[in-house]
Design an enzyme around this catalytic site. Structure first.
Site, PDB file in Angstrom:
ATOM      1  N   GLU A  76      -9.245  -2.691   9.126  1.00  0.00           N
ATOM      2  CA  GLU A  76      -7.823  -2.393   9.318  1.00  0.00           C
ATOM      3  C   GLU A  76      -7.388  -1.418   8.251  1.00  0.00           C
ATOM      4  O   GLU A  76      -7.471  -1.711   7.054  1.00  0.00           O
ATOM      5  CB  GLU A  76      -6.959  -3.648   9.250  1.00  0.00           C
ATOM      6  CG  GLU A  76      -5.490  -3.333   9.496  1.00  0.00           C
ATOM      7  CD  GLU A  76      -4.572  -4.541   9.485  1.00  0.00           C
ATOM      8  OE1 GLU A  76      -3.341  -4.336   9.564  1.00  0.00           O
ATOM      9  OE2 GLU A  76      -5.081  -5.670   9.389  1.00  0.00           O
ATOM     10  N   GLU A 101      -5.656  -0.746   1.904  1.00  0.00           N
ATOM     11  CA  GLU A 101      -4.263  -0.439   1.579  1.00  0.00           C
ATOM     12  C   GLU A 101      -4.237   0.316   0.253  1.00  0.00           C
ATOM     13  O   GLU A 101      -5.077   0.088  -0.618  1.00  0.00           O
ATOM     14  CB  GLU A 101      -3.433  -1.724   1.499  1.00  0.00           C
ATOM     15  CG  GLU A 101      -1.975  -1.547   1.096  1.00  0.00           C
ATOM     16  CD  GLU A 101      -1.236  -0.555   1.989  1.00  0.00           C
ATOM     17  OE1 GLU A 101      -0.672   0.402   1.429  1.00  0.00           O
ATOM     18  OE2 GLU A 101      -1.237  -0.735   3.225  1.00  0.00           O
ATOM     19  N   ASP A 151       1.665   6.173   8.519  1.00  0.00           N
ATOM     20  CA  ASP A 151       2.741   7.071   8.109  1.00  0.00           C
ATOM     21  C   ASP A 151       2.789   8.263   9.063  1.00  0.00           C
ATOM     22  O   ASP A 151       1.794   8.970   9.223  1.00  0.00           O
ATOM     23  CB  ASP A 151       2.476   7.562   6.683  1.00  0.00           C
ATOM     24  CG  ASP A 151       3.698   8.209   6.057  1.00  0.00           C
ATOM     25  OD1 ASP A 151       4.463   8.885   6.783  1.00  0.00           O
ATOM     26  OD2 ASP A 151       3.903   8.044   4.843  1.00  0.00           O
ATOM     27  N   ASP A 187       5.516   3.743  16.159  1.00  0.00           N
ATOM     28  CA  ASP A 187       6.857   3.791  16.741  1.00  0.00           C
ATOM     29  C   ASP A 187       7.459   5.190  16.622  1.00  0.00           C
ATOM     30  O   ASP A 187       8.652   5.374  16.817  1.00  0.00           O
ATOM     31  CB  ASP A 187       7.781   2.757  16.073  1.00  0.00           C
ATOM     32  CG  ASP A 187       7.952   2.992  14.585  1.00  0.00           C
ATOM     33  OD1 ASP A 187       7.248   3.870  14.025  1.00  0.00           O
ATOM     34  OD2 ASP A 187       8.774   2.290  13.958  1.00  0.00           O
ATOM     35  N   TYR A 225       8.832  -5.116   9.878  1.00  0.00           N
ATOM     36  CA  TYR A 225       8.986  -3.665  10.012  1.00  0.00           C
ATOM     37  C   TYR A 225       9.131  -3.285  11.486  1.00  0.00           C
ATOM     38  O   TYR A 225      10.018  -2.514  11.856  1.00  0.00           O
ATOM     39  CB  TYR A 225       7.774  -2.971   9.403  1.00  0.00           C
ATOM     40  CG  TYR A 225       7.700  -1.483   9.685  1.00  0.00           C
ATOM     41  CD1 TYR A 225       8.376  -0.569   8.884  1.00  0.00           C
ATOM     42  CD2 TYR A 225       6.969  -0.988  10.768  1.00  0.00           C
ATOM     43  CE1 TYR A 225       8.323   0.791   9.147  1.00  0.00           C
ATOM     44  CE2 TYR A 225       6.915   0.362  11.043  1.00  0.00           C
ATOM     45  CZ  TYR A 225       7.587   1.244  10.220  1.00  0.00           C
ATOM     46  OH  TYR A 225       7.533   2.585  10.499  1.00  0.00           O
TER      47      TYR A 225
END
Length: 245
Positions: A76, A101, A151, A187, A225
Site C-alpha cells: 500500500e 508513508e 496527492d 476523488d 478524509y
C-alpha cells in the site's frame, strides 16, 4: 477465500522503464511531534516492524524473513494514518501488508492500531513508494498494490509529480504476480482521467469488472478524509486492474 477470475493468457511483460518523476518531498527523516505514548510505541515497535526506504538503498527486501512466514504480499503506497491499512489487514490475516508513508506521524498512528489490535501481518516503510517499487521489490513479488487518494498535484505544472503515470503503471505490472491486482482510488476528476488512461494503456494490466473474484479484497473502509470529500460533493473514482495470468 478469493477465487482467481479467468483472464486472457498473459503476454510477456518486458522490463519496465525506470519512472522519471520529480520528487514531491525532500527525504529528511526528523522526529515529528509525537505524543509520549506514540514515541514509546515507536521506539519499541519500529525496529521490528519498520524501516526507511532511502533513495540509495538497493538491496531487495527479504519478505519471508521480515514477516516470518511465506504469504502473499500487498503493497500500500501512501497509507496515511493507516485506517484502511489496519482494517483491511485485520480482515485478511492470510495476506501480509507493506505500508509505505512519508510522514512519521501517520506511521505512528498505524503503529498504535497494530499494537492495540495485535496485528501481525503489517510492516512499514518510511519513504517514497516509487523507491520501494524500483529497488526494494522484485518482479512478480506482490499479489496486490493499493494506492488510495494519492496527492493529485492539481496545478498543470505539477502533474509530473503525480505517482500514477504510464511508467509507474508498467513498474507495478512487473512487480505484480500473474493474477495480482492494482486497486486505486481518487476523488480528483482530472487525476482520475490520467489514472484511467495510464492503467488502460498498460499492456500488462487488464481492467477488472465490478464483482469479479480476486485474490485480494477491494472492499475498503471509508476514512474521515473520504467522508469529508463526499460531503463536499466530490465523486470517488475507483479503479481495479489485474495482471493477466
Amino acid at each position: 477465500m478469493h477465487a482467481q477470475r479467468d483472464v486472457e493468457p498473459a503476454a510477456d511483460i518486458e522490463a519496465p522503464p525506470t519512472p522519471r518523476r520529480a520528487r514531491n518531498f525532500h527525504v529528511r527523516y526528523r522526529h515529528s511531534a509525537l505524543s509520549t505514548g506514540q514515541r514509546e510505541r515507536w521506539d519499541r515497535l519500529w525496529p521490528e516492524l519498520g524501516g526507511d526506504a532511502m533513495p540509495d538503498r538497493r538491496e531487495p527486501l527479504d519478505l519471508r524473513r521480515w514477516f516470518g512466514r511465506d504469504a502473499p504480499v500487498v503493497l500500500e503506497i501512501g497509507c496515511g494514518a493507516g485506517t484502511s491499512t489496519a482494517a483491511m489487514a485485520q480482515a485478511e490475516p492470510d495476506l501480509d501488508v507493506i505500508a509505505v508513508e512519508i510522514y512519521e506521524r501517520g506511521l505512528a498512528q498505524l503503529l498504535s492500531a497494530i499494537d492495540r489490535d495485535q496485528l501481525t501481518n503489517i510492516r512499514m516503510l518510511r519513504g517514497d513508494g516509487l523507491d520501494v517499487l524500483e529497488h526494494l521489490l522484485t518482479p512478480s513479488s506482490l499479489i496486490g498494490v493499493r494506492v488510495f487518494f494519492p496527492d493529485p498535484w492539481p496545478k498543470a505544472r505539477h502533474h509530473k509529480r503525480r505517482l500514477l503515470q504510464p511508467a509507474t503503471m508498467a513498474l507495478i505490472a512487473d512487480r505484480l504476480q500473474p493474477g495480482g491486482v492494482l486497486h486505486a482510488a481518487t476523488d480528483h476528476a482530472g487525476y482520475a482521467e490520467q489514472i484511467a488512461e495510464s492503467g488502460d494503456g498498460e499492456p500488462g494490466l487488464r481492467r477488472v469488472p465490478p464483482g469479479s473474484d480476486l485474490p485480494i479484497s477491494v472492499e475498503r473502509p471509508t476514512t474521515k478524509y473520504e467522508a469529508k470529500g463526499r460531503n463536499a460533493g466530490s465523486a470517488i473514482n475507483e479503479f481495479v486492474w489485474q495482471r493477466p495470468r
